[in-house]
Design a protein around this motif. Structure first.
Motif, PDB file in Angstrom:
ATOM      1  N   LYS A   1       0.671  -1.063  -0.115  1.00  0.00           N
ATOM      2  CA  LYS A   1       0.019   0.158  -0.073  1.00  0.00           C
ATOM      3  C   LYS A   1       0.827   1.356   0.019  1.00  0.00           C
ATOM      4  CE  LYS A   1      -3.920   2.311   2.509  1.00  0.00           C
ATOM      5  NZ  LYS A   1      -4.774   2.222   3.534  1.00  0.00           N
ATOM      6  N   LYS A   2       0.980   2.013  -1.030  1.00  0.00           N
ATOM      7  CA  LYS A   2       1.619   3.026  -0.933  1.00  0.00           C
ATOM      8  C   LYS A   2       0.918   4.246  -0.996  1.00  0.00           C
ATOM      9  CE  LYS A   2       3.799   0.914  -5.087  1.00  0.00           C
ATOM     10  NZ  LYS A   2       2.953  -0.188  -5.323  1.00  0.00           N
ATOM     11  N   LEU A   3       1.674   5.368  -0.247  1.00  0.00           N
ATOM     12  CA  LEU A   3       1.079   6.702  -0.061  1.00  0.00           C
ATOM     13  C   LEU A   3       1.003   7.566  -1.526  1.00  0.00           C
ATOM     14  CD1 LEU A   3       2.633   7.477   3.163  1.00  0.00           C
ATOM     15  CD2 LEU A   3       0.602   6.409   2.924  1.00  0.00           C
ATOM     16  N   LYS A   4       0.332   8.659  -1.408  1.00  0.00           N
ATOM     17  CA  LYS A   4       0.225   9.494  -2.517  1.00  0.00           C
ATOM     18  C   LYS A   4       1.260  10.618  -2.394  1.00  0.00           C
ATOM     19  CE  LYS A   4      -4.532   8.359  -4.204  1.00  0.00           C
ATOM     20  NZ  LYS A   4      -5.878   8.790  -4.477  1.00  0.00           N
ATOM     21  N   LEU A   5       1.926  10.931  -3.548  1.00  0.00           N
ATOM     22  CA  LEU A   5       2.805  12.235  -3.682  1.00  0.00           C
ATOM     23  C   LEU A   5       2.046  13.190  -4.860  1.00  0.00           C
ATOM     24  CD1 LEU A   5       5.091  13.906  -3.167  1.00  0.00           C
ATOM     25  CD2 LEU A   5       6.491  12.465  -4.992  1.00  0.00           C
ATOM     26  N   THR A   6       1.499  14.161  -4.195  1.00  0.00           N
ATOM     27  CA  THR A   6       0.766  15.224  -5.166  1.00  0.00           C
ATOM     28  C   THR A   6       1.131  16.414  -5.554  1.00  0.00           C
ATOM     29  OG1 THR A   6      -0.474  16.032  -3.286  1.00  0.00           O
ATOM     30  CG2 THR A   6      -1.233  13.848  -4.219  1.00  0.00           C
ATOM     31  N   ASP A   7       0.467  17.137  -6.424  1.00  0.00           N
ATOM     32  CA  ASP A   7       0.998  18.738  -6.602  1.00  0.00           C
ATOM     33  C   ASP A   7       1.282  19.396  -5.071  1.00  0.00           C
ATOM     34  OD1 ASP A   7       0.671  18.395  -9.204  1.00  0.00           O
ATOM     35  OD2 ASP A   7      -1.319  18.968  -9.362  1.00  0.00           O
ATOM     36  N   SER A   8       0.675  19.228  -4.197  1.00  0.00           N
ATOM     37  CA  SER A   8       0.889  19.860  -2.779  1.00  0.00           C
ATOM     38  C   SER A   8       2.429  19.806  -2.291  1.00  0.00           C
ATOM     39  CB  SER A   8      -0.022  19.152  -1.932  1.00  0.00           C
ATOM     40  OG  SER A   8      -0.088  19.842  -0.506  1.00  0.00           O
ATOM     41  N   GLY A   9       2.598  18.221  -2.332  1.00  0.00           N
ATOM     42  CA  GLY A   9       4.130  18.199  -1.913  1.00  0.00           C
ATOM     43  C   GLY A   9       5.065  18.837  -2.836  1.00  0.00           C
ATOM     44  N   PHE A  10       5.032  18.934  -3.957  1.00  0.00           N
ATOM     45  CA  PHE A  10       5.938  19.575  -4.914  1.00  0.00           C
ATOM     46  C   PHE A  10       5.962  21.108  -4.946  1.00  0.00           C
ATOM     47  CE2 PHE A  10       6.316  15.515  -6.874  1.00  0.00           C
ATOM     48  CZ  PHE A  10       7.611  15.543  -7.308  1.00  0.00           C
ATOM     49  N   THR A  11       4.677  21.754  -4.451  1.00  0.00           N
ATOM     50  CA  THR A  11       4.780  23.282  -4.863  1.00  0.00           C
ATOM     51  C   THR A  11       4.480  23.921  -3.515  1.00  0.00           C
ATOM     52  OG1 THR A  11       2.151  22.972  -4.786  1.00  0.00           O
ATOM     53  CG2 THR A  11       3.276  22.866  -6.859  1.00  0.00           C
ATOM     54  N   GLY A  12       4.356  22.906  -2.160  1.00  0.00           N
ATOM     55  CA  GLY A  12       3.980  23.461  -0.786  1.00  0.00           C
ATOM     56  C   GLY A  12       2.650  24.229  -0.870  1.00  0.00           C
ATOM     57  N   ILE A  13       1.895  24.140  -1.834  1.00  0.00           N
ATOM     58  CA  ILE A  13       0.499  24.872  -1.755  1.00  0.00           C
ATOM     59  C   ILE A  13      -0.516  23.584  -1.420  1.00  0.00           C
ATOM     60  CG2 ILE A  13      -1.420  25.942  -2.963  1.00  0.00           C
ATOM     61  CD1 ILE A  13       1.138  26.751  -4.980  1.00  0.00           C
ATOM     62  N   SER A  14      -1.468  23.875  -0.432  1.00  0.00           N
ATOM     63  CA  SER A  14      -2.548  23.087  -0.043  1.00  0.00           C
ATOM     64  C   SER A  14      -3.333  22.557  -1.231  1.00  0.00           C
ATOM     65  CB  SER A  14      -3.313  23.711   0.985  1.00  0.00           C
ATOM     66  OG  SER A  14      -4.318  24.689   0.345  1.00  0.00           O
ATOM     67  N   ARG A  15      -3.841  21.338  -1.007  1.00  0.00           N
ATOM     68  CA  ARG A  15      -4.508  20.363  -1.954  1.00  0.00           C
ATOM     69  C   ARG A  15      -5.598  21.206  -2.660  1.00  0.00           C
ATOM     70  NH1 ARG A  15      -4.148  13.961  -0.559  1.00  0.00           N
ATOM     71  NH2 ARG A  15      -1.917  13.768  -0.244  1.00  0.00           N
TER      72      ARG A  15
ATOM     73  N   ARG B   1       1.915  29.422  -0.928  1.00  0.00           N
ATOM     74  CA  ARG B   1       2.831  28.448  -0.506  1.00  0.00           C
ATOM     75  C   ARG B   1       2.543  28.511   1.181  1.00  0.00           C
ATOM     76  NH1 ARG B   1       5.578  27.026  -4.694  1.00  0.00           N
ATOM     77  NH2 ARG B   1       6.434  28.770  -6.216  1.00  0.00           N
ATOM     78  N   ILE B   2       2.298  27.534   1.690  1.00  0.00           N
ATOM     79  CA  ILE B   2       2.176  27.085   3.409  1.00  0.00           C
ATOM     80  C   ILE B   2       3.179  26.333   3.802  1.00  0.00           C
ATOM     81  CG2 ILE B   2      -0.047  28.224   3.405  1.00  0.00           C
ATOM     82  CD1 ILE B   2      -1.002  25.359   3.573  1.00  0.00           C
ATOM     83  N   HIS B   3       3.762  25.585   2.924  1.00  0.00           N
ATOM     84  CA  HIS B   3       4.545  24.535   3.132  1.00  0.00           C
ATOM     85  C   HIS B   3       6.192  24.574   2.240  1.00  0.00           C
ATOM     86  CE1 HIS B   3       1.587  22.332   5.322  1.00  0.00           C
ATOM     87  NE2 HIS B   3       0.885  22.398   4.119  1.00  0.00           N
ATOM     88  N   PRO B   4       7.145  23.949   2.997  1.00  0.00           N
ATOM     89  CA  PRO B   4       8.403  23.828   2.078  1.00  0.00           C
ATOM     90  C   PRO B   4       8.033  23.195   0.748  1.00  0.00           C
ATOM     91  CG  PRO B   4       8.833  23.266   4.250  1.00  0.00           C
ATOM     92  CD  PRO B   4       7.295  23.279   4.153  1.00  0.00           C
ATOM     93  N   PHE B   5       8.963  23.642  -0.437  1.00  0.00           N
ATOM     94  CA  PHE B   5       8.371  23.019  -1.716  1.00  0.00           C
ATOM     95  C   PHE B   5       9.664  22.933  -2.321  1.00  0.00           C
ATOM     96  CE2 PHE B   5       9.647  27.355  -3.192  1.00  0.00           C
ATOM     97  CZ  PHE B   5       9.756  27.446  -4.508  1.00  0.00           C
ATOM     98  N   ILE B   6       9.713  22.113  -3.686  1.00  0.00           N
ATOM     99  CA  ILE B   6      10.881  21.498  -4.192  1.00  0.00           C
ATOM    100  C   ILE B   6      11.860  22.568  -4.562  1.00  0.00           C
ATOM    101  CG2 ILE B   6       9.784  21.603  -6.578  1.00  0.00           C
ATOM    102  CD1 ILE B   6      11.257  18.823  -7.069  1.00  0.00           C
TER     103      ILE B   6
ATOM    104  N   THR C   1       0.112  17.172 -11.814  1.00  0.00           N
ATOM    105  CA  THR C   1      -0.405  17.679 -12.926  1.00  0.00           C
ATOM    106  C   THR C   1       0.831  18.995 -13.219  1.00  0.00           C
ATOM    107  OG1 THR C   1      -1.657  19.283 -11.700  1.00  0.00           O
ATOM    108  CG2 THR C   1      -2.637  17.155 -12.363  1.00  0.00           C
ATOM    109  N   ASP C   2       0.242  19.568 -14.268  1.00  0.00           N
ATOM    110  CA  ASP C   2       1.082  20.895 -14.806  1.00  0.00           C
ATOM    111  C   ASP C   2       1.501  21.740 -13.525  1.00  0.00           C
ATOM    112  OD1 ASP C   2       1.053  19.784 -17.303  1.00  0.00           O
ATOM    113  OD2 ASP C   2      -0.651  21.059 -17.855  1.00  0.00           O
ATOM    114  N   ILE C   3       0.693  21.635 -12.508  1.00  0.00           N
ATOM    115  CA  ILE C   3       0.777  22.589 -11.299  1.00  0.00           C
ATOM    116  C   ILE C   3       2.321  22.214 -10.848  1.00  0.00           C
ATOM    117  CG2 ILE C   3       0.067  23.397  -9.209  1.00  0.00           C
ATOM    118  CD1 ILE C   3      -1.781  24.114 -11.181  1.00  0.00           C
ATOM    119  N   SER C   4       2.574  21.026 -10.878  1.00  0.00           N
ATOM    120  CA  SER C   4       3.859  20.691 -10.105  1.00  0.00           C
ATOM    121  C   SER C   4       5.122  21.280 -10.927  1.00  0.00           C
ATOM    122  CB  SER C   4       4.054  19.225  -9.860  1.00  0.00           C
ATOM    123  OG  SER C   4       3.107  18.843  -8.747  1.00  0.00           O
ATOM    124  N   ILE C   5       4.868  21.338 -12.427  1.00  0.00           N
ATOM    125  CA  ILE C   5       5.966  21.848 -13.174  1.00  0.00           C
ATOM    126  C   ILE C   5       5.900  23.380 -12.984  1.00  0.00           C
ATOM    127  CG2 ILE C   5       6.919  21.743 -15.467  1.00  0.00           C
ATOM    128  CD1 ILE C   5       6.628  18.861 -13.988  1.00  0.00           C
TER     129      ILE C   5
END
Length: 614
Positions: free
Chosen positions: A475-489, A512-517, A536-540
């Protein structure tokens, strides 16, 4: 052409290309050496520093000068010398250094996969006619070594041959013996035999190496520096290897049966620097006792399939490791890959291990997780720079760090490969190893929280690789745009419907409310070689686009469009881009990217094995 013949031809081509690459590498080293010599000579002109004379024979009487400087004479000399002697001849003077370098580059490897090999026959004919031709390495692939073409090659080139590689030739020991006695300057011997050596014979069949070193046909090869022996039949008489090859520097042995430690009593192999051994079934106490008696001065040690065992076995391993601890620079203790699963507090019991041991010079450690009592063993390795200890179940790291304690702050470790690890343990790793620049983890527990830990506490990273899970149905966890950008989901979902032109600069920073890439300002390589991430494109647009120094990007299955390619094309240092075929970009977008960055290496892969640098 049937399948086996086609595979054989492919193997021949593979070996040919491999040897050509080695020859090119040798030529490059030769040219670099010549350049440095000329540069140093120019730099120290007029100084008192003594270097190589331009011509070592300039003070020789005139009647003798031509003997040592004549090109034909030097070619004859070079044609009768092995590679190592050619290298020594380069130290005579600058004239000989340049001339012998030419002859070194002419030494080629010969791959013989058929008894009617035209290339081998042509070389033999040239040698018979008295032409100055030589080969450096002979590779024999799936043909008998007693065939006429091999006999002829050894007859005419054996005196200067420095490398011999035998793959699936299935030789008798007496045939191999007759070949080796004709190779007085052999430096590298590689033997590979897949499957049982001779059909349906009993399990106690003597290995080829044991037969080769038997008393009735034992030879002593003092020139051999490297021995790679891969045979399924276990080698029983390890002491004979030491007696037959007393100057070995590199020994790799695939299958070693349980020895008698008394047989190696009094033997020494002080020249050995690299030892790699796999044992028949499993290492035993007798294996470690025999190795400890040799008093080796190893630089690199690799023990495959080392399984945790009883106290006597681990005590034997500890004794051996202590005997080589002062000289070791690299150590690989690869176990059987057992999974530490179903770990529960207060119920996990560890087997005895040989640690802690002090390794004052060790810089690279690859250790099986089942041999790790705790990370505090690293306190005894002050110069450690690279560590690989992969857990396939993240609970293993939880057990080591939360129940066994953490080591002292280790500021010299620069590269870590950890396998499956969660965000909490990753934070503790970041606090203990403050100078890590290369981090490799698997996707199992890497979610937005774990990615933020990396972005906040490992900002010095230059390489980040997230690999696919090795545990099926995990069972894997999800890595989403929020993790890359530091912005809430929630905000990321809103951004997907907002035009990017309206959100530049401070507009995004306020979200941005969190550290980001983008905090990883020195990141040069981002390899997300995992099964899938939910970006998605948001992370890029609002994450990866901030990595101005990145050179390599690998992205798995995700939902991207051509807009991402436009942004990635603007990254100034990007050299390699790998995307999964299902990522959503179109041929038009790819064509536009290739036009914008003509030097970019671009690859659309279908699975992880088809990646460029897989």
């Amino acid at each position: 052409m049937d399948l086996s013949a086609e595979l054989k031809e492919l193997r021949k081509q593979l070996y040919t290309y491999r040897y050509k690459s080695l020859e090119l590498e040798r030529q490059l080293r030769t040219h670099c050496h010549a350049f440095h010599q000329s540069f140093d000579a120019d730099r120290h002109t007029g100084s008192n520093q003594v270097g190589l004379p331009t011509n070592a024979f300039e003070d020789t009487p005139a009647s003798h000068i031509n003997v040592f400087t004549n090109g034909l004479i030097m070619e004859i000399i070079a044609g009768n010398l092995p590679v190592q002697d050619l290298l020594r001849c380069r130290l005579v003077c600058k004239l000989w250094a340049s001339e012998m370098a030419k002859y070194l580059t002419k030494r080629k490897a010969l791959v013989v996969a058929y008894e009617d090999c035209s290339e081998a026959k042509e070389l033999v004919k040239k040698k018979q006619k008295g032409k100055f031709v030589n080969i450096s390495t002979l590779c024999v692939l799936e043909i008998p070594i007693k065939s006429q073409i091999i006999v002829d090659v050894v007859k005419y080139f054996g005196e200067t041959l420095s490398g011999l590689k035998l793959d699936d030739c299935n030789p008798e020991a007496k045939d191999l013996y007759s070949i080796l006695i004709s190779l007085p300057c052999l430096e590298v011997l590689s033997f590979k035999q897949t499957g049982t050596r001779r059909g349906d014979e009993a399990d106690d069949t003597q290995s080829t190496l044991d037969g080769l070193t038997s008393h009735n046909q034992c030879i002593r090869m003092t020139s051999l520096k490297k021995l790679l022996w891969e045979e399924m039949q276990p080698v029983k008489y390890f002491e004979r290897i030491i007696q037959m090859f007393p100057c070995l520097e590199d020994l790799e042995l695939l299958c070693w049966s349980k020895p008698d430690p008394l047989r190696v009593e009094g033997l020494r192999l002080d020249t050995l620097k690299h030892l790699s051994i796999t044992c028949d079934n499993n290492f035993s106490e007798q294996h470690f006792q025999a190795l400890a008696k040799l008093d080796l001065k190893l630089k690199k040690l690799t023990l495959h399939d080392v399984k945790p065992g009883g106290r006597k076995k681990m005590r034997g391993l500890k004794t051996f490791l202590e005997s080589v601890s002062k000289s070791l620079v690299e150590m690989n203790l690869n176990g059987n890959g057992r999974i530490l699963t179903n770990l529960r507090p207060h119920t996990f019991v560890t087997s005895p291990t040989p640690f802690p041991i002090s390794f004052p010079s060790l810089k690279t450690l690859n250790i099986d997780c089942s041999l790790m009592a705790d990370l505090k063993m690293l306190n005894h390795i002050p110069k450690l720079k690279k560590i690989e200890c992969k857990f396939q179940d993240w609970k293993g790291w939880w057990h080591l760090l939360n129940m066994k304690g953490i080591p002292q702050v280790h500021a010299k470790v620069q590269e870590m490969s950890l396998g499956a690890i969660d965000s909490g343990c990753l934070r503790k790793i970041a606090d203990c190893f403050t100078s890590v620049t290369k981090l490799y983890v698997s996707e199992d527990r890497i979610d937005d929280v774990a990615f933020r830990v990396i972005a906040e506490h490992m900002q010095q990273l230059s390489h980040l690789r997230i690999t696919a899970s090795t545990t099926r149905d995990a069972k894997k966890l999800k890595l989403t745009d929020s993790g890359f950008t530091g912005i809430s989901r929630e905000e990321c979902e809103k951004l997907s419907s907002v035009a990017s032109e309206s959100l530049e600069g401070n507009g995004i920073d306020k979200l941005r409310i969190h550290p980001f890439i983008g905090n990883l300002k020195g990141l040069c390589s981002l390899e997300l070689a995992c099964s899938e991430i939910f970006i998605t494109d948001i992370s890029i647009l609002y994450g990866i686009a901030e990595l101005k120094r990145v050179q390599t990007i690998t992205l798995p299955k995700c939902k991207l469009t051509n807009a991402s390619l436009e942004v990635l094309g603007d990254l100034p240092g990007l050299l390699v881009l790998e995307l999964h075929k299902s990522c959503g970009v179109t041929p038009e977008g790819v064509s536009s990217l290739r036009t914008k960055k003509k030097d970019l290496i671009f690859n659309l892969y279908s699975d992880l094995n088809s990646r460029i640098f897989a």
